[in-house]
Design a protein around this motif. Structure first.
Motif, mmCIF file in Angstrom:
data_model
loop_
_atom_site.group_PDB
_atom_site.id
_atom_site.type_symbol
_atom_site.label_atom_id
_atom_site.label_comp_id
_atom_site.label_asym_id
_atom_site.label_seq_id
_atom_site.Cartn_x
_atom_site.Cartn_y
_atom_site.Cartn_z
ATOM 1 N N CYS A 384 -2.167 1.881 6.673
ATOM 2 C CA CYS A 384 -3.189 2.350 7.610
ATOM 3 C C CYS A 384 -3.864 1.186 8.339
ATOM 4 C CB CYS A 384 -4.236 3.185 6.881
ATOM 5 S SG CYS A 384 -3.651 4.810 6.346
ATOM 6 N N TYR A 411 -8.469 7.108 4.612
ATOM 7 C CA TYR A 411 -8.710 7.180 6.054
ATOM 8 C C TYR A 411 -10.160 6.828 6.380
ATOM 9 C CZ TYR A 411 -4.316 9.711 7.246
ATOM 10 O OH TYR A 411 -3.016 10.094 7.479
ATOM 11 N N TRP A 423 -5.813 10.555 13.323
ATOM 12 C CA TRP A 423 -5.028 10.449 12.091
ATOM 13 C C TRP A 423 -4.994 11.827 11.441
ATOM 14 C CZ3 TRP A 423 -6.409 5.210 9.298
ATOM 15 C CH2 TRP A 423 -5.999 4.143 10.126
#
Length: 592
Positions: A384, A411, A423
């Motif tokens: 990420c 996230y 996302w």
């Protein structure tokens, strides 16, 4: 005389300046210039709008009695056109030029402003933007067309029977089947490979479960893939009984087995991809996704598209391997008119049907299991972080409530509040109500597949128990978090038909009409939101809402014509609706 000629020249130059600043084909002369003189016009509005008055200039007031129509490649009239813009406008006609919509409106408005050698009478039929599948596996579906279809088998004996029929035609090579589901059998347990070893002792056999998270392989296939008692996979991913491999593999072990199956030759693969495209167009799909591809896969698809051998639009999600990082991610997004590479596919857990979805508490029907963690939080955060830096979207598969929470936490640690990164959490199937706020607070997008609810509903309660099932497949609740969500099929796990996606989202029933009152209908979507989820919201989930997903000027002229109006007919009639035609760039691609 000379003075008069010079004055007229000044008039002409001034009017040219006005026209260059304001005049376009179809532009109306401003009201301050209108008057009583009729000027027949066979071209764009005349620029001569000024007249000498003494030493100065005054406006002459003209009224244009006609104007030249703009040329279009295709005009469609006399239909009910659902535009899916902000107002959910409904039009009657539209014009197309260079593969994009020029305008939409009434028959009179379009035919007054545009002309074309190709005028299509819609005959009162119903038109929608080309449908978009926000989560699917296009390449895998194509390859599966050359494999044994095991969907709907009601016993392992039926699986064996279908394999034997297939071998009468294809007598050598790897024998691959897909779609079996032990939940449809009387004895709802995973089979072993004993029968496969006996009947197909001379060729490798790999049978992929309907969800793709579990495979059954015979001993020859296990050996060719390098599986033995000293394998390096997690204990839960390789089933062993009495010291022997049973052939049941899950998650990364199943991935390794599938990767060991030889790809078809390029020529055969191209044929399969074209057949897959044909099936998608027949279903009204003009854009599909491919959730998890390698560099070589994308290059091959791109080459087919560049050579006009493949037309369907594709949103590709990358597998998080070193080659993809080097060739794609490190260089930023890659985009053509037909291919969009700007996202990474990750996995948090497995599937509910195979009891590998990661739950916070044990499975209600198997208290010894809580599922499989496919990716650690640390590994997910590393990927990420790269995506954040390179402008890539992250789309992580998470089905169990523990898997979902892990992704939400990772996230949110990087996104740090509202954002437009989009996302996604693919499936978002079982979500603890206490974790819902993460979606809204950090603009995390739930990517759903509404037919999963109706495929799983007969046994999902057994897995989750009466309490957890109430917060599973909660699509309306998920929609409320950000006000929009993309929807797809996950084909080949489900059928490729987007109309079934629409039907399941609204009716919450399967194709038999079960249950009569719908499954947990408090989380059904409205027809309007269901249609958005397979058009404009699906496009938005791929950062493509400015170029597709609605019928608006400047967007790709991708649209589908249906024989009935899915927005008004009884919802139980939707599965019977027929796709009459599918258009891509204003050109008919179905039927050919």
């Amino acid at each position: 005389m000379v003075r008069k000629i010079l004055s007229l020249l000044v008039i002409f130059l001034i009017s040219i300046n006005w026209y260059e600043a304001h005049g376009k084909p179809g532009t109306r002369i401003p009201s301050r210039l209108l008057g009583t003189v009729n000027l027949p016009c066979t071209s764009s509005p005349a620029p001569l709008l000024l007249k000498e008055k003494g030493m100065g200039v005054e406006v002459i007031k003209f009224k244009v009695s006609g104007q030249m129509k703009q040329k279009a490649d295709l005009i469609l009239t006399s239909a009910k056109v659902y535009c899916i813009d902000d107002k959910l406008s409904v039009a009657q006609a539209f014009a197309i030029k260079d593969g994009k919509f020029l305008a939409r409106g009434t028959n009179e408005e379009i035919l007054t402003a545009y002309q074309s050698d190709a005028v299509l009478n819609g005959n009162g039929k119903f038109i929608y933007p080309g449908f978009i599948d926000a989560h699917s596996h296009f390449r895998g579906y194509a390859i599966g067309l050359a494999e044994v279809d095991l969907r709907g088998c009601t016993s392992f004996d039926e699986v064996i029977s279908r394999l034997e029929e297939f071998t009468k035609v294809i007598k050598a090579g790897w024998l691959v089947g897909r779609g079996w589901d032990q939940n449809l059998w009387q004895e709802k347990v995973f089979p072993g490979n004993t029968k496969l070893n006996t009947i197909f002792h001379d060729r490798p056999v790999v049978l992929i479960r309907v969800d793709g998270h579990v495979v059954l392989a015979n001993t020859i296939a296990l050996q060719k893939a390098g599986f033995d008692d000293k394998h390096s996979f997690k204990p839960l991913e390789v089933e062993i009984k009495n010291g022997q491999l049973t052939g049941i593999l899950s998650e990364t072990a199943a991935d390794h087995m599938r990767d060991s199956i030889p790809d078809p030759p390029d020529k055969v693969l191209a044929q399969l991809l074209n057949k897959a495209q044909e099936n998608c167009f027949a279903a009204g799909l003009t854009t599909v996704t491919d959730a998890g591809l390698d560099y070589k896969n994308i290059n091959f698809l791109d080459s087919l598209q560049q050579n006009s051998e493949l037309k369907i639009r594709l949103y590709a999600m990358l597998n998080p391997n070193a080659e993809n990082v080097r060739e794609f991610i490190s260089k930023g997004p890659y985009k053509t008119d037909y291919l969009d590479v700007r996202s990474i596919k990750m996995y948090a857990d497995g599937s509910l049907g195979s009891r590998t979805a990661l739950l916070k508490k044990p499975y209600s029907d198997d208290p010894g299991k809580t599922g499989v963690r496919v990716t650690t939080p640390e590994s997910l955060k590393k990927v990420c972080s790269i995506a954040l830096r390179q402008g890539y979207q992250v789309n992580t598969h998470a089905i169990g409530d523990s898997g979902v929470k892990m992704v939400l936490q990772v996230y949110s640690s990087l996104l740090k509040g509202k954002n437009d990164r989009r996302w996604r959490i693919e499936h978002s199937q079982v979500v603890d109500p206490k974790d819902l706020n993460f979606y809204k607070q950090y603009s995390i997008i739930p990517s759903i597949q509404s037919t999963h609810a109706t495929s799983d509903m007969r046994w999902a309660g057994d897995r989750l128990g009466n309490k957890r099932i109430r917060s599973a497949y909660a699509y309306k609740t998920l929609l409320q978090q950000n006000g929009w969500l993309p929807n797809g099929t996950d084909f080949p796990i489900e059928k490729i038909d987007p109309l079934l996606t629409f039907y399941a989202a609204v009716a919450r029933k399967d194709l038999t009409g079960y249950p009569p009152d719908g499954f947990q209908t408090e989380n059904a979507l409205t027809r309007e939101d269901a249609l958005r989820s397979i058009t404009i919201w699906a496009a938005k989930g791929c950062f493509e809402e400015k170029e597709k997903g609605s019928i608006e000027p400047g967007k790709y002229a991708d649209f589908v014509i249906l024989d009935q109006d899915i927005m008004t007919i009884p919802i139980d009639e939707v599965p019977k609706v027929k796709v009459l035609s599918t258009y891509l760039n204003g050109e008919k691609v179905f039927p050919e």
